[in-house]
Design a protein around this motif. Structure first.
Motif, PDB file in Angstrom:
ATOM      1  N   GLU A 665      13.358  19.026  52.355  1.00 37.71           N
ATOM      2  CA  GLU A 665      13.328  19.112  53.823  1.00 37.71           C
ATOM      3  C   GLU A 665      13.800  20.480  54.280  1.00 37.71           C
ATOM      4  O   GLU A 665      14.653  20.616  55.155  1.00 37.71           O
ATOM      5  CB  GLU A 665      14.186  18.010  54.437  1.00 37.71           C
ATOM      6  N   LEU A 666      13.224  21.492  53.698  1.00 38.45           N
ATOM      7  CA  LEU A 666      13.671  22.865  53.954  1.00 38.45           C
ATOM      8  C   LEU A 666      13.481  23.269  55.410  1.00 38.45           C
ATOM      9  O   LEU A 666      14.315  23.978  55.977  1.00 38.45           O
ATOM     10  CB  LEU A 666      12.902  23.811  53.029  1.00 38.45           C
ATOM     11  N   LYS A 667      12.383  22.806  56.022  1.00 42.06           N
ATOM     12  CA  LYS A 667      12.084  23.247  57.380  1.00 42.06           C
ATOM     13  C   LYS A 667      13.122  22.765  58.390  1.00 42.06           C
ATOM     14  O   LYS A 667      13.293  23.376  59.449  1.00 42.06           O
ATOM     15  CB  LYS A 667      10.695  22.758  57.787  1.00 42.06           C
ATOM     16  N   THR A 668      13.793  21.680  58.097  1.00 44.79           N
ATOM     17  CA  THR A 668      14.801  21.155  59.027  1.00 44.79           C
ATOM     18  C   THR A 668      16.215  21.602  58.667  1.00 44.79           C
ATOM     19  O   THR A 668      17.189  21.092  59.224  1.00 44.79           O
ATOM     20  CB  THR A 668      14.755  19.619  59.043  1.00 44.79           C
ATOM     21  N   SER A 669      16.316  22.563  57.775  1.00 46.66           N
ATOM     22  CA  SER A 669      17.644  22.957  57.295  1.00 46.66           C
ATOM     23  C   SER A 669      18.494  23.602  58.374  1.00 46.66           C
ATOM     24  O   SER A 669      19.725  23.582  58.302  1.00 46.66           O
ATOM     25  CB  SER A 669      17.495  23.927  56.110  1.00 46.66           C
ATOM     26  N   PHE A 670      17.832  24.192  59.383  1.00 45.84           N
ATOM     27  CA  PHE A 670      18.609  24.914  60.393  1.00 45.84           C
ATOM     28  C   PHE A 670      18.437  24.332  61.800  1.00 45.84           C
ATOM     29  O   PHE A 670      18.724  25.015  62.782  1.00 45.84           O
ATOM     30  CB  PHE A 670      18.200  26.396  60.404  1.00 45.84           C
ATOM     31  N   ASN A 671      17.952  23.098  61.904  1.00 43.51           N
ATOM     32  CA  ASN A 671      17.808  22.552  63.255  1.00 43.51           C
ATOM     33  C   ASN A 671      19.159  22.150  63.818  1.00 43.51           C
ATOM     34  O   ASN A 671      20.193  22.292  63.168  1.00 43.51           O
ATOM     35  CB  ASN A 671      16.798  21.396  63.284  1.00 43.51           C
ATOM     36  N   ILE A 672      19.144  21.624  65.002  1.00 50.41           N
ATOM     37  CA  ILE A 672      20.394  21.384  65.728  1.00 50.41           C
ATOM     38  C   ILE A 672      21.266  20.317  65.068  1.00 50.41           C
ATOM     39  O   ILE A 672      22.468  20.212  65.357  1.00 50.41           O
ATOM     40  CB  ILE A 672      20.072  20.985  67.192  1.00 50.41           C
TER      41      ILE A 672
END
Length: 731
Positions: A665-672
């Motif tokens: 789930e790399l794309k969500t690694s920096f979401n809020i």
């Protein structure tokens, strides 16, 4: 103090003056007063020592005063008394009564130059110097009984101890006598310096101006003549019509000679004197430090004006504004109402340094724009800073005193809300020699008040030396420099804020110059911040100070009416976006929100063609902002930062490269939710068992106001929901 009637009274013993508070006995006793009572035996030995020293000084002064015939230099009696005078002067300083005797001896020419030189070098004051003794010395100077070298040495001494003279009214009356000595080419520089200290507005006369111009034509553009002409021109510009060169760094050569170090040593030894003797010495009612030369000049000196009628006039309710002869002594200025009542007749002290530590005189400087005050303060301060700089003077033991002096200057600058040009020159000259540690906080405080200058001067004299120290010093020094530069930007903007109601047609080069200088400062901070974050591994502590600076930059257009907006460089933006600290992320969100507010206002003003002070913002500014916003929204909200971040230094990566990371789930690694800075809030929220719909409200309740305004202004769905909720609450 009882004054001697005649210097010719044969063998007059000094004990006749012991009724005075400043006689030799009182001086001797005052020198050994201490807050702690010493042991009886130690006190007895001190009494014997001081009794012996006083007796030796009395005998020496009596001998020197009464001897009539020329004495051979090798005379043992003469040498013994000279040693007694020198020893006492260097240890405790001389009492007021001794100066008249010694000056008469020196300037009457009864001894050879070798003896006179030794005596002049021994004229170190323990407290004050009676004006009458100086006036009599000047009378001896007029009859030329002594050699030219002694005359020059006497003038140097007089300039050095000028502030120790108890009153100066009679010296002012001798202004014409001193002016006459300008014809002597060797004495001219020192006479100009003395006249510079004595000059009042009423001393400026056409015949004196003509005399100075003739001397200048004869000798050339001498700095000491320019100094006096500059002061004359400030007092009476209608009389001095010639054009004088710009500000010079030094007008007068250092005249302190052999006395400066000795006076300093005596002051330090006499710190334990009684409050009474200290009050007499300072000429005021409140004791203050006299440890260094600048501290001595930070105290308001005894008045040089006639105060006989002050008690009679203090109950009068009206002030005669047309009486130009009335003057109010500054040492009696205690309250702001006094300043308002006597502001028309207030005369600044000869000791300009006393202005720095006196809020009332600083108020006066703000109210009365008298250039002569700034000029005199400029030369005095420039000389003090140059002579006492701790990292420029070899083996300078007075770093603490110099640090105190810099603090006093900084406080005065904060009070006046403007920097001193003398400090600017001092910093430009000494920063290349500065090691970054000596008086660090004081120097960086002065940097924050540097006046606006040309871009080329700022770059070569300030930015380049600071950058060298910045990159080679600790993280704490880096943060201190950034804080100082932030204050510098804040001061420039506060002092040069432009009013909204000014017409566009009134624009001149001043606004353009301000924009250029501010832009260069912002770009400089951006460059050193990018490099510093790399050197310090994106330190959270360092990033806080960098974002603090951009917290001012983002609001320059609306808050300070300055037509300038500069985005932070990518080397600052992306470390802040990917930080592991929620405080810095919240700050970045608020900064980007303020950038948006300012850019929207600028665009609206441009479209409505309002006649306001503005420069058209470059399309590159809008483009860079949009790229940053795309990256932030893609990172924190849509989890598309690796796809849509098109900035040249952004986070976009190919899918093949992303797959090699093997991160789930790399794309969500920096979401809020999963952002490293938000992870702590996410865990606490999950532990409370609340619905994810309430997550944003939870974050807002934790004080993340910057995140709130950013999301509500940048995410359309959240913004609409927020407005709908606000409308329902109102209904």
């Amino acid at each position: 103090m009882q004054r001697r009637q005649s210097h010719k009274t044969p063998k007059q013993p000094l004990h006749v003056r012991r009724k005075s508070q400043t006689d030799l006995s009182a001086w001797r006793k005052g020198g050994r007063i201490d807050s702690e009572k010493p042991l009886q035996s130690h006190q007895s030995s001190n009494d014997q020592k001081y009794d012996s020293q006083e007796a030796s000084l009395e005998q020496a002064l009596s001998y020197l005063e009464t001897v009539q015939d020329h004495v051979v230099l090798k005379n043992s009696v003469l040498q013994k008394h000279l040693d007694a005078v020198e020893s006492t002067a260097l240890k405790q300083g001389l009492p007021p009564e001794g100066f008249e005797i010694l000056l008469n001896v020196v300037l009457s020419g009864k001894f050879a130059d070798t003896v006179n030189t030794r005596l002049l070098k021994s004229l170190i004051p323990a407290s004050v110097i009676p004006e009458c003794s100086v006036v009599k010395a000047v009378s001896w100077l007029c009859v030329s009984k002594c050699s030219g070298n002694i005359q020059l040495l006497f003038l140097r001494w007089l300039i050095t101890i000028f502030d120790f003279i108890d009153c100066k009214e009679q010296l002012h009356a001798l202004y014409g006598v001193f002016f006459f000595f300008l014809q002597d080419e060797k004495m001219c520089p020192y006479i100009c310096h003395l006249l510079y200290l004595l000059t009042r507005r009423e001393n400026v006369k056409p015949f004196r101006i003509r005399r100075l111009l003739n001397l200048q034509a004869k000798m050339g553009m001498q700095p000491h003549l320019q100094a006096l002409l500059s002061l004359y021109k400030l007092f009476c510009p209608e009389l001095v019509t010639i054009t004088l060169p710009g500000k010079m760094k030094i007008y007068f050569k250092n005249s302190d000679g052999p006395w400066k170090a000795a006076i300093t040593a005596v002051r330090q030894r006499n710190q334990g004197t009684s409050p009474l003797s200290q009050t007499v010495f300072l000429g005021i009612c409140q004791p203050q430090s006299r440890k260094r030369k600048w501290n001595a000049r930070l105290v308001i000196p005894a008045s040089s004006t006639n105060t006989n009628n002050l008690e009679e006039d203090k109950d009068k309710n009206h002030v005669n504004l047309y009486n130009s002869n009335e003057s109010f002594p500054v040492e009696q200025l205690r309250t702001f109402p006094q300043l308002l009542q006597h502001i028309h007749c207030l005369e600044f002290p000869s000791r300009m340094g006393s202005v720095l530590a006196n809020p009332l005189l600083l108020h006066y400087m703000n109210c009365v724009k008298d250039e002569s005050i700034y000029l005199r303060l400029y030369y005095w301060m420039g000389q003090m800073l140059q002579e006492e700089c701790s990292w420029c003077v070899i083996d300078n033991p007075s770093k603490e005193e110099f640090k105190s002096f810099l603090k006093t200057i900084y406080k005065a600058e904060c009070f006046l809300q403007e920097g001193f040009s003398a400090c600017e020159e001092f910093l430009y000259k000494t920063l290349p020699l500065w090691d970054g540690s000596c008086c660090q906080s004081e120097v960086l405080s002065l940097v924050s008040w540097i006046p606006l200058s040309s871009v080329s001067d700022i770059k070569s004299y300030l930015y380049d030396p600071l950058a060298q120290l910045f990159f080679t010093s600790s993280i704490y020094f880096k943060c201190s420099v950034l804080e100082s530069l932030k204050e510098l930007l804040q001061n420039w903007l506060n002092c040069n804020v432009i009013q909204e109601d000014l017409e566009f047609s009134s624009l001149n080069t001043t606004l353009s110059g301000l924009v250029n200088v501010v832009a260069e400062l912002v770009h400089f901070v951006g460059r050193i911040s990018t490099a510093a974050l790399r050197l310090e591994n994106n330190s959270t502590f360092l990033l806080y100070f960098i974002l603090d600076f951009y917290g001012i930059v983002c609001d320059m257009y609306l808050k300070y009416n300055l037509p300038l907006l500069i985005m932070p460089p990518a080397g600052v933006f992306y470390p802040a976006l990917l930080t592991m600290d929620s405080v810095n992320l919240n700050r970045l969100c608020h900064i980007m929100y303020r950038y948006r507010t300012n850019l929207v206002a600028a665009k609206e003003n441009e479209l409505s063609k309002k006649k306001i002070l503005q420069f058209k913002f470059s399309s590159q500014t809008y483009q860079e902002y949009n790229q940053y916003i795309t990256a932030m929204v893609g990172c924190l909200w849509t989890s598309s930062v690796f796809e849509k971040d098109i900035h040249p230094q952004g986070l976009r990566m190919d899918d093949k490269l992303l797959s090699k990371t093997a991160v789930k789930e790399l794309k969500t690694s920096f979401n809020i939710v999963n952002h490293p800075a938000m992870m702590g809030y996410s865990i606490q929220f999950l532990q409370q068992g609340k619905r994810w719909d309430w997550y944003l409200e939870y974050l807002y309740s934790q004080g993340l106001k910057g995140l709130k305004v950013f999301i509500e202004s940048s995410i359309r769905r959240v913004s609409q929901a927020s407005h709908s909720k606000a409308a329902s609450v109102e209904v």
